[in-house]
Enzyme design. Structure first.
Site, PDB file in Angstrom:
ATOM      1  N   CYS A 163      13.376  12.104   6.159  1.00 37.67           N
ATOM      2  CA  CYS A 163      13.225  11.603   7.273  1.00 37.67           C
ATOM      3  C   CYS A 163      14.541  11.952   7.984  1.00 37.67           C
ATOM      4  O   CYS A 163      14.622  11.971   9.186  1.00 37.67           O
ATOM      5  CB  CYS A 163      12.530  10.337   7.816  1.00 37.67           C
ATOM      6  SG  CYS A 163      13.311   9.133   7.004  1.00 37.67           S
ATOM      7  N   GLU A 181       8.806  17.685  13.590  1.00 38.47           N
ATOM      8  CA  GLU A 181       9.358  17.412  12.542  1.00 38.47           C
ATOM      9  C   GLU A 181       8.552  18.070  11.417  1.00 38.47           C
ATOM     10  O   GLU A 181       7.385  17.949  11.071  1.00 38.47           O
ATOM     11  CB  GLU A 181       9.211  16.010  12.042  1.00 38.47           C
ATOM     12  CG  GLU A 181      10.070  15.525  10.722  1.00 38.47           C
ATOM     13  CD  GLU A 181       9.825  14.078  10.196  1.00 38.47           C
ATOM     14  OE1 GLU A 181       8.617  13.775  10.399  1.00 38.47           O
ATOM     15  OE2 GLU A 181      10.852  13.514   9.854  1.00 38.47           O
ATOM     16  N   LYS A 211       0.784  -1.265   0.064  1.00 40.58           N
ATOM     17  CA  LYS A 211       0.192  -0.175   0.156  1.00 40.58           C
ATOM     18  C   LYS A 211       0.852   1.029   0.003  1.00 40.58           C
ATOM     19  O   LYS A 211       1.321   1.680   1.034  1.00 40.58           O
ATOM     20  CB  LYS A 211      -0.959   0.124   1.318  1.00 40.58           C
ATOM     21  CG  LYS A 211      -2.208   0.863   0.911  1.00 40.58           C
ATOM     22  CD  LYS A 211      -2.218   2.150   1.537  1.00 40.58           C
ATOM     23  CE  LYS A 211      -1.610   2.927   2.146  1.00 40.58           C
ATOM     24  NZ  LYS A 211      -1.813   4.670   1.712  1.00 40.58           N
TER      25      LYS A 211
HETATM   26  C1  UN1 Z   1      18.131   8.780   2.905  1.00 40.81           C
HETATM   27  O1  UN1 Z   1      18.494   9.773   3.954  1.00 40.81           O
HETATM   28  O2  UN1 Z   1      19.330   8.682   2.113  1.00 40.81           O
HETATM   29  O3  UN1 Z   1      11.861   8.837   4.273  1.00 40.81           O
HETATM   30  C2  UN1 Z   1      17.350   7.914   2.835  1.00 40.81           C
HETATM   31  C3  UN1 Z   1      13.180   8.934   4.365  1.00 40.81           C
HETATM   32  C4  UN1 Z   1      13.653   7.621   4.537  1.00 40.81           C
HETATM   33  C5  UN1 Z   1      14.889   7.495   3.685  1.00 40.81           C
HETATM   34  C6  UN1 Z   1      15.952   8.323   3.726  1.00 40.81           C
HETATM   35  N1  UN1 Z   1      12.626   6.452   4.590  1.00 40.81           N
HETATM   36  O4  UN1 Z   1      13.507  10.102   4.236  1.00 40.81           O
END
Ligand code: UN1
Length: 484
Positions: A287, A386, A176
């Site tokens: 993230c 965040e 999903k």
């Molecule tokens: C990265 O910093 O190379 O959602 C990857 C995100 C992570 C992946 C980061 N799942 O930003």
């Protein structure tokens, strides 16, 4: 094997199906252009997908490790071969620049290749027993049908670091993806289904259901044997509670408020180069992006000057133009949220050093200026939550000890970093930062594909993803005793 029309969106029980409600995706770089028309799956589609995946999984579980490895290898090759076509889709519907999108798809291809090799290492061990004449085998079996709920910001690599180990270790998948990036999800599903069928395996092992979290995501969580989710803390918490009620396993990768410490001995130019990449590339929608620059007083002004100079030169614009370095944010919801955080920062007393508002470009798009706040405190909302956009803050500190304290004073613990030439501080920071990942003289964002990925505190829950750790979530241990 390919969807006959745009609107044949969901891949269920080995065939492409139209959904119910229409879903139009607008190009975030040009709101006057439709990126694609799709349709949303219904809850009964999920039930059918899970039933088909359950029926198909025993054949996959019984396949040889080589057969599984070959399927992963075929997925990897297809990703490499079709990277230009896939990058265009990701850039058009998601606002990623073409180089960013190509980088992500290449990463996904490497992930599939890594797990093609991992599939061959039949894991397990044989031990002696404490009882004479008895042996003990510890083996790993697939979990069953795994639900993967994935976000829009890395619409290929994040799914692939779940899909590849799920398949490599013998599971079936219900995927999903975010309903904001259906086009790329369909393209990836098509190549996975082709790889399965080319190796005599039922395509029903892999199902794609496109829909929103509250109905389709929830239906997936309620029907599968394990859930791996990447997304927001609030959704993650709801999923974890539901998984606990059902007593199934769950793995969550959630947000971050990642600190990057800049110590006084650093070169401000090098620190700013790392900082700009860390906070603003991919419009800060990672993230792992830096939200807080925690800067020693002695280098504060030089660092801020170097940052603002570089930020002024950043080329923000249409994701498909070759000169663009930073594309738009994904949609109006995200832009409004980012602007709200900027407003909150100003109200709480932060100073704008750069950016702060929307940008006009020749096409109408969700363009937001990379934004840097100074004179912020770690208590401000922009430093606690965040933001998930091209917005970062500078927090001034007097020394390393205060920097470490501020860095750890957060609910999150995904990535982190320090810029320094001091071996003593670098080692101390890496040993004492409360984060899953920590970088020395590197951006907090941008990770390798063959090593564990994950965080602490509110950033993650459950076993680590990626690398050799991935096996923990996607297999279940059996301890077999044998009297000889
Ligand atoms: C990265 O910093 O190379 O959602 C990857 C995100 C992570 C992946 C980061 N799942 O930003």
């Amino acid at each position: 094997m390919s969807p006959a029309s745009d609107r044949i969106t969901n891949f269920i029980a080995g065939s492409w199906r139209p959904g119910r409600e229409r879903l139009d995706i607008v190009n975030p770089s040009n709101l006057d252009e439709l990126a694609g028309s799709y349709s949303l799956a219904g809850a009964d589609d999920v039930a059918e997908a899970v039933a088909a995946a359950r029926a198909a999984q025993p054949q996959w579980r019984a396949a040889t490790v080589e057969q599984r490895s070959l399927v992963l290898d075929a997925i990897s090759r297809a990703l490499f071969d079709r990277k230009d076509e896939l990058a265009r889709i990701a850039a058009t519907e998601g606002g990623k620049t073409i180089p960013d999108a190509l980088g992500e798809i290449t990463r996904a291809a490497h992930l599939a290749r890594f797990f093609a090799a991992e599939a061959l290492r039949a894991p397990g061990e044989t031990l002696g027993s404490v009882r004479p004449g008895v042996e003990v085998d510890v083996t790993r079996e697939p979990v069953g049908v795994i639900g993967l709920v994935t976000p829009w910001n890395f619409p290929v690599a994040t799914p692939m670091w779940k899909i590849a180990p799920a398949l490599a270790f013998g599971n079936a998948v219900i995927w999903k993806p975010s309903e904001k990036t259906p086009g790329i999800s369909i393209a990836v599903t098509r190549l996975i289904a082709e790889a399965l069928e080319a190796h005599g395996m039922p395509a029903a092992l892999f199902n794609l259901v496109i829909g929103a979290g509250p109905n389709i995501g929830a239906a997936v969580v309620d029907a599968v044997d394990a859930v791996s989710f990447t997304g927001s803390v609030n959704t993650g918490r709801r999923i974890a509670v539901r998984c606990a009620e059902r007593m199934i396993r769950v793995q969550l990768e959630l947000g971050g408020q990642n600190p990057l410490v800049v110590l006084g001995d650093a070169d401000p130019e090098r620190a700013a180069e790392i900082g700009v990449n860390s906070a603003y590339f991919h419009a800060g929608q990672r993230c792992t992006a830096t939200g807080r620059f925690i800067v020693e007083d002695s280098i504060h002004d030089a660092f801020v000057a170097a940052m603002t100079e570089r930020m002024a030169a950043l080329r923000v614009g249409h994701a498909l133009l070759p000169e663009t370095q930073i594309g738009p944010v994904i949609d109006e919801f995200q832009l409004t949220k980012n602007l709200h955080y900027i407003d909150t920062g100003l109200k709480e007393g932060a100073q704008l050093a750069s950016g702060g508002g929307r940008l006009d470009r020749p096409t109408r798009g969700w363009f937001l200026a990379p934004t840097l706040f100074t004179e912020t405190s770690n208590a401000m909302t922009i430093n606690r939550e965040e933001v998930f956009g091209p917005v970062a803050s500078v927090i001034r500190v007097k020394d390393y000890e205060e920097a470490l304290h501020v860095a750890n004073d957060t609910d999150y613990g995904l990535s982190s970093g320090i810029i320094t030439n001091s071996m003593k501080h670098a080692r101390h920071f890496q040993a004492n930062i409360q984060a899953g990942m920590t970088m020395l003289n590197l951006p907090t964002a941008g990770v390798d594909y063959h090593v564990p990925f994950g965080g602490r505190k509110m950033s993650s829950y459950g076993p680590r993803e990626q690398g050799r750790s991935a096996i923990e979530f996607y297999t279940i241990i059996k301890t077999a005793y044998r009297a000889l």
